[in-house]
Scaffold this motif. Sequence first.
Motif, PDB file in Angstrom:
ATOM      1  N   VAL A 221     106.985  43.572  -5.189  1.00  0.00           N
ATOM      2  CA  VAL A 221     107.012  43.508  -6.650  1.00  0.00           C
ATOM      3  C   VAL A 221     105.614  43.119  -7.131  1.00  0.00           C
ATOM      4  CG1 VAL A 221     107.983  42.339  -8.666  1.00  0.00           C
ATOM      5  CG2 VAL A 221     109.439  42.890  -6.703  1.00  0.00           C
ATOM      6  N   GLU A 222     105.097  43.873  -8.100  1.00  0.00           N
ATOM      7  CA  GLU A 222     103.749  43.598  -8.586  1.00  0.00           C
ATOM      8  C   GLU A 222     103.680  42.242  -9.282  1.00  0.00           C
ATOM      9  OE1 GLU A 222     100.295  45.472 -11.528  1.00  0.00           O
ATOM     10  OE2 GLU A 222     102.050  46.691 -10.981  1.00  0.00           O
ATOM     11  N   ILE A 223     102.625  41.496  -8.986  1.00  0.00           N
ATOM     12  CA  ILE A 223     102.379  40.189  -9.594  1.00  0.00           C
ATOM     13  C   ILE A 223     101.431  40.378 -10.772  1.00  0.00           C
ATOM     14  CG2 ILE A 223     101.364  37.907  -9.222  1.00  0.00           C
ATOM     15  CD1 ILE A 223     102.150  38.214  -6.245  1.00  0.00           C
ATOM     16  N   GLU A 224     101.835  39.866 -11.916  1.00  0.00           N
ATOM     17  CA  GLU A 224     101.007  40.016 -13.108  1.00  0.00           C
ATOM     18  C   GLU A 224      99.691  39.253 -12.938  1.00  0.00           C
ATOM     19  OE1 GLU A 224     101.168  39.217 -17.953  1.00  0.00           O
ATOM     20  OE2 GLU A 224     102.964  38.946 -16.709  1.00  0.00           O
ATOM     21  N   ALA A 225      98.584  39.934 -13.207  1.00  0.00           N
ATOM     22  CA  ALA A 225      97.262  39.325 -13.027  1.00  0.00           C
ATOM     23  C   ALA A 225      96.399  39.565 -14.264  1.00  0.00           C
ATOM     24  CB  ALA A 225      96.576  39.879 -11.790  1.00  0.00           C
ATOM     25  N   THR A 226      95.504  38.628 -14.515  1.00  0.00           N
ATOM     26  CA  THR A 226      94.514  38.745 -15.580  1.00  0.00           C
ATOM     27  C   THR A 226      93.136  38.655 -14.943  1.00  0.00           C
ATOM     28  OG1 THR A 226      95.982  37.702 -17.182  1.00  0.00           O
ATOM     29  CG2 THR A 226      93.649  37.774 -17.730  1.00  0.00           C
ATOM     30  N   LEU A 227      92.271  39.620 -15.205  1.00  0.00           N
ATOM     31  CA  LEU A 227      90.946  39.658 -14.603  1.00  0.00           C
ATOM     32  C   LEU A 227      89.923  39.034 -15.538  1.00  0.00           C
ATOM     33  CD1 LEU A 227      91.193  41.006 -11.844  1.00  0.00           C
ATOM     34  CD2 LEU A 227      92.652  42.201 -13.465  1.00  0.00           C
ATOM     35  N   ASP A 228      88.993  38.281 -14.984  1.00  0.00           N
ATOM     36  CA  ASP A 228      87.928  37.686 -15.785  1.00  0.00           C
ATOM     37  C   ASP A 228      86.972  38.764 -16.288  1.00  0.00           C
ATOM     38  OD1 ASP A 228      88.964  35.173 -15.283  1.00  0.00           O
ATOM     39  OD2 ASP A 228      87.625  34.785 -13.580  1.00  0.00           O
ATOM     40  N   GLU A 229      86.217  38.423 -17.324  1.00  0.00           N
ATOM     41  CA  GLU A 229      85.145  39.284 -17.816  1.00  0.00           C
ATOM     42  C   GLU A 229      83.821  38.561 -17.624  1.00  0.00           C
ATOM     43  OE1 GLU A 229      85.670  41.592 -21.459  1.00  0.00           O
ATOM     44  OE2 GLU A 229      87.733  40.845 -21.573  1.00  0.00           O
ATOM     45  N   ASN A 230      82.869  39.221 -16.976  1.00  0.00           N
ATOM     46  CA  ASN A 230      81.534  38.661 -16.765  1.00  0.00           C
ATOM     47  C   ASN A 230      80.568  39.806 -16.494  1.00  0.00           C
ATOM     48  OD1 ASN A 230      81.787  39.299 -13.891  1.00  0.00           O
ATOM     49  ND2 ASN A 230      83.087  37.460 -13.729  1.00  0.00           N
ATOM     50  N   ASP A 231      79.367  39.511 -16.028  1.00  0.00           N
ATOM     51  CA  ASP A 231      78.366  40.559 -15.813  1.00  0.00           C
ATOM     52  C   ASP A 231      78.777  41.566 -14.746  1.00  0.00           C
ATOM     53  OD1 ASP A 231      76.709  39.615 -17.759  1.00  0.00           O
ATOM     54  OD2 ASP A 231      75.347  38.553 -16.400  1.00  0.00           O
TER      55      ASP A 231
ATOM     56  N   ASP B 186      70.986  48.948   0.809  1.00  0.00           N
ATOM     57  CA  ASP B 186      71.637  48.885  -0.498  1.00  0.00           C
ATOM     58  C   ASP B 186      73.112  49.222  -0.302  1.00  0.00           C
ATOM     59  OD1 ASP B 186      72.260  48.847  -3.182  1.00  0.00           O
ATOM     60  OD2 ASP B 186      71.120  50.650  -3.706  1.00  0.00           O
ATOM     61  N   LEU B 187      73.990  48.305  -0.641  1.00  0.00           N
ATOM     62  CA  LEU B 187      75.427  48.520  -0.500  1.00  0.00           C
ATOM     63  C   LEU B 187      76.128  48.009  -1.755  1.00  0.00           C
ATOM     64  CD1 LEU B 187      77.935  49.396   1.026  1.00  0.00           C
ATOM     65  CD2 LEU B 187      77.882  47.227   2.279  1.00  0.00           C
ATOM     66  N   ARG B 188      76.594  48.947  -2.584  1.00  0.00           N
ATOM     67  CA  ARG B 188      77.265  48.617  -3.844  1.00  0.00           C
ATOM     68  C   ARG B 188      78.470  49.527  -4.024  1.00  0.00           C
ATOM     69  NH1 ARG B 188      72.744  49.863  -8.072  1.00  0.00           N
ATOM     70  NH2 ARG B 188      71.787  51.008  -6.334  1.00  0.00           N
ATOM     71  N   PHE B 189      79.513  49.024  -4.682  1.00  0.00           N
ATOM     72  CA  PHE B 189      80.657  49.869  -5.002  1.00  0.00           C
ATOM     73  C   PHE B 189      81.457  49.245  -6.138  1.00  0.00           C
ATOM     74  CE2 PHE B 189      81.550  47.195  -1.311  1.00  0.00           C
ATOM     75  CZ  PHE B 189      82.712  46.526  -1.672  1.00  0.00           C
ATOM     76  N   TYR B 190      82.142  50.115  -6.865  1.00  0.00           N
ATOM     77  CA  TYR B 190      83.015  49.677  -7.949  1.00  0.00           C
ATOM     78  C   TYR B 190      84.441  49.497  -7.422  1.00  0.00           C
ATOM     79  CZ  TYR B 190      79.396  50.761 -11.410  1.00  0.00           C
ATOM     80  OH  TYR B 190      78.253  50.776 -12.164  1.00  0.00           O
ATOM     81  N   VAL B 191      85.166  48.560  -8.033  1.00  0.00           N
ATOM     82  CA  VAL B 191      86.574  48.320  -7.715  1.00  0.00           C
ATOM     83  C   VAL B 191      87.373  48.380  -9.009  1.00  0.00           C
ATOM     84  CG1 VAL B 191      88.256  46.630  -6.867  1.00  0.00           C
ATOM     85  CG2 VAL B 191      86.047  46.898  -5.700  1.00  0.00           C
ATOM     86  N   SER B 192      88.475  49.105  -8.993  1.00  0.00           N
ATOM     87  CA  SER B 192      89.331  49.227 -10.181  1.00  0.00           C
ATOM     88  C   SER B 192      90.788  49.326  -9.760  1.00  0.00           C
ATOM     89  CB  SER B 192      88.935  50.456 -11.002  1.00  0.00           C
ATOM     90  OG  SER B 192      89.062  51.642 -10.230  1.00  0.00           O
ATOM     91  N   ASN B 193      91.671  49.361 -10.760  1.00  0.00           N
ATOM     92  CA  ASN B 193      93.113  49.479 -10.508  1.00  0.00           C
ATOM     93  C   ASN B 193      93.590  48.434  -9.507  1.00  0.00           C
ATOM     94  OD1 ASN B 193      95.624  50.708 -10.977  1.00  0.00           O
ATOM     95  ND2 ASN B 193      95.387  52.112  -9.274  1.00  0.00           N
ATOM     96  N   LEU B 194      93.091  47.211  -9.655  1.00  0.00           N
ATOM     97  CA  LEU B 194      93.401  46.122  -8.735  1.00  0.00           C
ATOM     98  C   LEU B 194      94.806  45.579  -9.011  1.00  0.00           C
ATOM     99  CD1 LEU B 194      92.549  44.011  -6.602  1.00  0.00           C
ATOM    100  CD2 LEU B 194      91.513  42.693  -8.475  1.00  0.00           C
ATOM    101  N   LYS B 195      95.625  45.510  -7.934  1.00  0.00           N
ATOM    102  CA  LYS B 195      97.004  45.032  -8.078  1.00  0.00           C
ATOM    103  C   LYS B 195      97.378  44.147  -6.893  1.00  0.00           C
ATOM    104  CE  LYS B 195      98.584  49.102 -10.658  1.00  0.00           C
ATOM    105  NZ  LYS B 195      99.556  50.225 -10.699  1.00  0.00           N
ATOM    106  N   PHE B 196      98.193  43.127  -7.184  1.00  0.00           N
ATOM    107  CA  PHE B 196      98.724  42.243  -6.144  1.00  0.00           C
ATOM    108  C   PHE B 196     100.244  42.373  -6.114  1.00  0.00           C
ATOM    109  CE2 PHE B 196      94.826  40.262  -7.735  1.00  0.00           C
ATOM    110  CZ  PHE B 196      94.122  40.089  -6.564  1.00  0.00           C
TER     111      PHE B 196
END
Length: 318
Positions: free
Chosen positions: A93-103, A77-87
């Motif tokens: 210089v930070e690139i503006e990003a929009t994250l999808d919403e799904n399950d 079993d290998l699971r983890f959460y990812v947050s505060n994602l930035k490019f």
Amino acid sequence: MQFNANFKLTTFTSLFVATILSACGDSNSTDNSNKDTAVASAFSLNFKAMSGTEEIDCDAMFTDYGTDQSYSIGVSDLRFYVSNLKFYDQYDVEIEATLDENDFQYQSEQGFVALVDLTSTASGACAIETLTGTARTNSVISGSYTDTGVAKVSFDLGVPQAVMQQVIATTSVEDAPSPLNEMYWSWASGYRHFLMNFAIEDTNGVAGGGYLHIGSKNCTGDGLLALETQDECEYINTPKVELNNFDPAVNTVVVDIQSILSGVAFASTTEGVDTPAVSCHSAPSSVQADCGPVFLNFGISAETGASLAADNATISAE
């Protein structure tokens, strides 16, 4: 007619300056036009797990684990959460990003969090009842950004404290939003950020199990919901990641199991029992010795629960 040198020089100078200004104006207009016409493009940030040079698979056992390299493991079993994602681009210089919403991706005013689940329950070590996780899998985070040339990605491994507070305060174990309807310690006490269960076998064929659960601790008082009377857990324990020279269109985020378990002894913690074991539930190393090297590998301070991306040796790019 008498030649007027001053008039001719003045006229020439005026025309020259006007031409230069006109050219500059055209250049600025072009730059602004490029910015205005730039469009968002879809991206996929891909993840996979490796044991050294071998990709993790439910049906495989991987060798050379333990401080004496005498143990083999099979990841269940290998699971983890990812947050505060930035490019970031090449100029940082930070690139503006929009994250999808799904399950697998949740978005609220408090922040974004995604779940990466790299194991199923189908076969091999993934089908061991005491170690197995969930049947569904997900190895990608999706969204869109204005691609001006991605050169770096950064993110946290875990649920943001504000999201944790909001979800626990406003939902229940029955109606918590996906993917936050799993991976909690026990409902309303806080979340685990990174979870790995695995089968162990020593050179004599003796089998055991490993449980590695990294999550926030000391999030509440007796009888209270997590973060009901505080904004952060005492020990946040959220590993940070920063990958340079990284382009999602080309590169993949790699979770290195060998690096996570580097320095872990695999010795039984039960007196008189020879069964190999690994146990870390984010307790002090004086209570669970395996947490010492694991926290060090993730770049987490065992004393404060704070993390540094530069000290995280468990995540790389391919």
